[in-house]
Structures are given as structure tokens and as C-alpha cells.
Design a protein around this motif. Structure first.
Motif, short mmCIF file in Angstrom:
data_model
loop_
_atom_site.label_atom_id
_atom_site.label_comp_id
_atom_site.label_asym_id
_atom_site.label_seq_id
_atom_site.Cartn_x
_atom_site.Cartn_y
_atom_site.Cartn_z
N ASN A 6 0.83 -1.21 0.00
CA ASN A 6 0.00 0.00 0.00
C ASN A 6 0.87 1.26 0.00
N ALA A 7 1.82 1.28 -0.93
CA ALA A 7 2.77 2.39 -1.01
C ALA A 7 2.10 3.65 -1.53
N HIS A 8 2.65 4.78 -1.11
CA HIS A 8 2.20 6.09 -1.60
C HIS A 8 3.44 6.80 -2.14
N ILE A 9 3.37 7.21 -3.40
CA ILE A 9 4.49 7.91 -4.03
C ILE A 9 4.15 9.39 -4.16
N GLU A 10 4.99 10.22 -3.57
CA GLU A 10 4.78 11.67 -3.58
C GLU A 10 5.90 12.31 -4.43
N PRO A 11 5.56 12.83 -5.62
CA PRO A 11 6.59 13.46 -6.45
C PRO A 11 6.91 14.87 -5.98
N ALA A 12 8.05 15.38 -6.43
CA ALA A 12 8.41 16.76 -6.14
C ALA A 12 7.47 17.70 -6.88
N THR A 13 7.20 18.84 -6.30
CA THR A 13 6.33 19.83 -6.94
C THR A 13 7.11 21.00 -7.52
N THR A 14 8.36 21.14 -7.12
CA THR A 14 9.21 22.21 -7.64
C THR A 14 10.58 21.64 -8.00
#
Length: 390
Positions: free
Chosen positions: A25-33
Motif C-alpha cells: 500500500n505504497a504512496h508515491i509523492e513526487p516533487a512539486t518544484t
């Protein structure tokens, strides 16, 4: 320092760099800047950041735990492989976007694909032709997924960072084995025995040395083919590097490809165009992956760097002593006749600026002068601090 602590830099011979972390149940959070250091990475099902997902460069963690977690825009079923950060720069892609792929072939039949986060989030279609060409040569046939927005994944395999910049530039044994077993295995050697890899056809802002065309002329006279890798597809580049018994060129990204396909029977020589420490990591890559150290020639008189980026960097232009370079190449058997390699005067140096597509000393500053000025400023600041403390 505990090498198995994922909050410390990855090392080539031991530690978390060759480990596997399975995340449900992984969550991947990409960079926004965009930025040198970014907030991006993987969280587990309990909302805890997975430190093994971070990209390290030397002693610094370039991707850090995001301060915010946003709702995922989609959820992926099945098992996926974490690829890390996907770079648009060719050299950084080779070193910092391939370092999680070492277990791909062990899991190929189990996974749905490979997931990356974009290094430059402003680009919404980051997968470029050279990315696809490299993945093809590596035998990666499963889909490449780029997380432009937060996504959830049923199961994510997070490999340790097996390659990169720093001590890890030697690569782990697992990383080297994967490259040797799978990269360009069907490309046959094709080309001359002697190859000079040139940067002279690149755009001027990408850096080089003043007067590389002069080097080209002298190397042609010694029987070298002058090769511009950016004008050829990846299989052709690989075929040339595999065929050549002697490869000479300025330090740069092309040698990362050569390091992946050459062996200890070949002689590689790099001409330094800058003082940047990144050259040392390129040396490590070549030595560790080919089994033989490259010759590295430093004939720099000075280094010209952009005024707005005054530190030694990949956009710099080296001003070299041609006579010294010729002597070094001759001593190691890369050339036979060193007599045409002569030092030049100021008038000819001005002409070299024009040949490189640059206006004489305009927009550039000498790196050594920058270092001296910086030292003067620091000394003045320390002296002022001591005076105020009295």
C-alpha cells in the motif's frame, strides 16, 4: 557510520545499497518544484517515509521526506519496481536514474512495470527518446510509469541505490553484474581501433575546451576517427566503443556509456576540461565497471566558468596547454608524434574563443580568480569577526 542505516550515504561494498525493501500500500509523492534538493519519495501503508527511496549524492540526501502528503490521483494494482528520480540530462540519467534497476531482471515476470518521479516536475512528458533507447538496450520491456502526481501502489519493491555520485560511483556488485549481463548484449563491435570522442559539435553553453578542433586535427593525423556521439543512435555509439582499442576524449557523459561496455583490454584516456570533482566519479565508474583505470590528463592552464555560475561545472571551458597534453598522450602511447602539439600565444587564444562559438572572455570568469576572490572574502569575514569579538 552504520552502512545499513538508510539515513546514511550508500556505499558500493556493503550496506543498504544492495538491499530490497518491499512496501505494501505504497504512496508515491513526487516533487512539486525543481531544485537541487527536493521533497519526494515513497511512504508505506502506515504513512511512514521509506528512507531507502531517497536519492543520495555523496554525503547529501537530494530527495527528502515530503512535508505534505496529497491524495493520490490513481491507484496501481499489482507489484511495481521503484526507479527513483528520472533526469532529462543524459549524464545524470545514466548515473542517477539507473541505480535502482539492478534487480529488474530478477522480478521481470512478477512486476507490472517501473515507476519514476520526474526530477524536473515542470515537464509533463519527461520520457525522452534517449531514455527509451537506454531501457531497450538494458532489456527493460515492462512499462515505464512516471508519477507526475501522487499515486498509490498495491506493492512496491524499493531497491537500494546501487550506483550514483560519491563513493557509490563504483557501483555495487549487483549493479555491475546486471549491466555486464544485460546492457547492449546484442550490439556487436563495429568501428576503428582508435576513436577520439569530441564535444566540439555540441552547443557552446554545454562546455568543453578552447580549441578542440585543433585536438581533432592532431588526432586524425594519428589515425583516430573523430566521433560525435550525439549525432548517432545509441547502438552505433555502443558499437564504436566496443570496437576501439584506444578511446580518447574530453571528460563527459559519453564515457559513462563507454564504461558500461568497455573492458580491461581497451585503453581509455580522458582529457580534463574542468576541475569539477565529478570527474573523479567518472574515473571510479570506468575503473570499477571495466576493470581498468582510465588515463586522466590535466593540462589545464585555467578554466573559464559562466559569470552567473562561477564554480567549476559542466558548462565550463578549459584553456589547455597543448604541448603538455601532447607530451602526456605520447608518453602513454596514445599518439606517436608529439611535435605538432605546440603551446599557443594570446592572439591565437582569441581565435580559439571564436572557434568555440564564444565571444572573447565575455560572460565568463576565470575559476581560479573566483576561488582567490572567495578566499579573500572569507579571510576578511573571519578578520572582521575576530575584531568585533575583541
Amino acid at each position: 557510520m552504520d552502512p545499513f542505516d538508510p539515513k546514511t550515504q550508500p556505499l558500493p561494498n556493503t550496506g543498504w545499497s544492495n538491499s530490497l525493501t518491499r512496501v505494501s500500500n505504497a504512496h508515491i509523492e513526487p516533487a512539486t518544484t525543481s531544485g537541487f534538493v527536493q521533497e519526494a519519495g515513497v511512504f508505506d501503508g502506515d504513512g511512514t517515509f521509506v528512507p531507502q527511496s531517497a536519492l543520495w549524492r555523496k554525503f547529501r540526501q537530494l530527495t527528502q521526506e515530503p512535508t505534505e502528503r496529497n491524495a493520490p490521483v490513481e491507484r496501481l494494482s499489482g507489484k511495481w519496481l521503484w526507479g527513483g528520480m528520472l533526469w532529462r540530462h543524459f549524464g545524470h540519467f545514466l548515473v542517477e536514474s539507473t541505480n535502482r534497476l539492478w534487480p529488474y531482471h530478477d522480478f521481470e515476470d512478477e512486476i507490472e512495470g517501473v515507476i519514476f518521479c520526474p526530477k524536473r516536475p515542470r515537464f509533463t512528458d519527461i520520457v525522452m527518446p534517449f531514455h527509451r533507447a537506454f531501457f531497450e538496450q538494458l532489456g527493460i520491456s515492462k512499462p515505464i510509469k512516471v508519477a507526475y502526481e501522487p499515486i498509490g501502489v498495491e506493492e512496491l519493491i524499493v531497491p537500494g541505490q546501487g550506483f550514483g555520485l560519491g563513493e557509490i560511483s563504483h557501483g555495487t556488485a549487483e549493479m555491475r553484474a546486471m549491466v555486464h549481463a544485460h546492457f547492449a548484449k546484442d550490439v556487436q563491435p563495429d568501428g576503428p581501433d582508435k576513436l577520439y570522442v569530441s564535444r566540439a559539435a555540441l552547443r557552446s553553453h554545454l562546455g568543453g575546451v578552447l580549441g578542440e578542433k585543433r585536438i581533432e586535427e592532431k588526432m586524425r593525423a594519428e589515425g583516430y576517427e573523430v566521433f560525435y556521439p550525439e549525432k548517432h543512435d545509441l547502438p552505433t555509439q555502443i558499437a564504436r566503443y566496443k570496437a576501439a582499442k584506444k578511446i580518447v576524449g574530453l571528460d563527459g557523459s559519453a564515457f559513462h556509456i563507454a564504461a558500461m561496455v568497455c573492458n580491461a583490454d581497451q585503453d581509455l584516456a580522458m582529457i580534463r576540461r574542468r576541475e569539477d570533482g565529478a570527474v573523479r566519479f567518472l574515473e571510479n565508474h570506468i575503473a570499477s565497471f571495466t576493470g581498468k583505470e582510465a588515463r586522466v590528463y590535466n593540462a589545464l592552464i585555467t578554466e573559464w566558468v559562466p559569470e552567473d555560475k562561477p564554480k567549476s561545472n559542466r558548462m565550463a571551458y578549459g584553456d589547455i596547454d597543448f604541448a603538455k597534453l601532447g607530451e602526456m598522450l605520447h608518453q602513454d602511447g596514445f599518439i606517436g608524434d608529439q611535435s605538432p602539439w605546440q603551446s599557443i600565444g594570446e592572439d591565437e587564444r582569441k581565435a580559439l574563443w571564436a572557434e568555440s562559438g564564444l565571444e572573447y572572455k565575455t560572460g565568463y570568469t576565470e575559476y581560479i580568480k573566483y576561488v582567490r576572490r572567495r578566499r579573500q572574502v572569507l579571510r576578511a569575514e573571519r578578520q572582521a569577526a575576530r575584531s568585533s569579538a575583541k
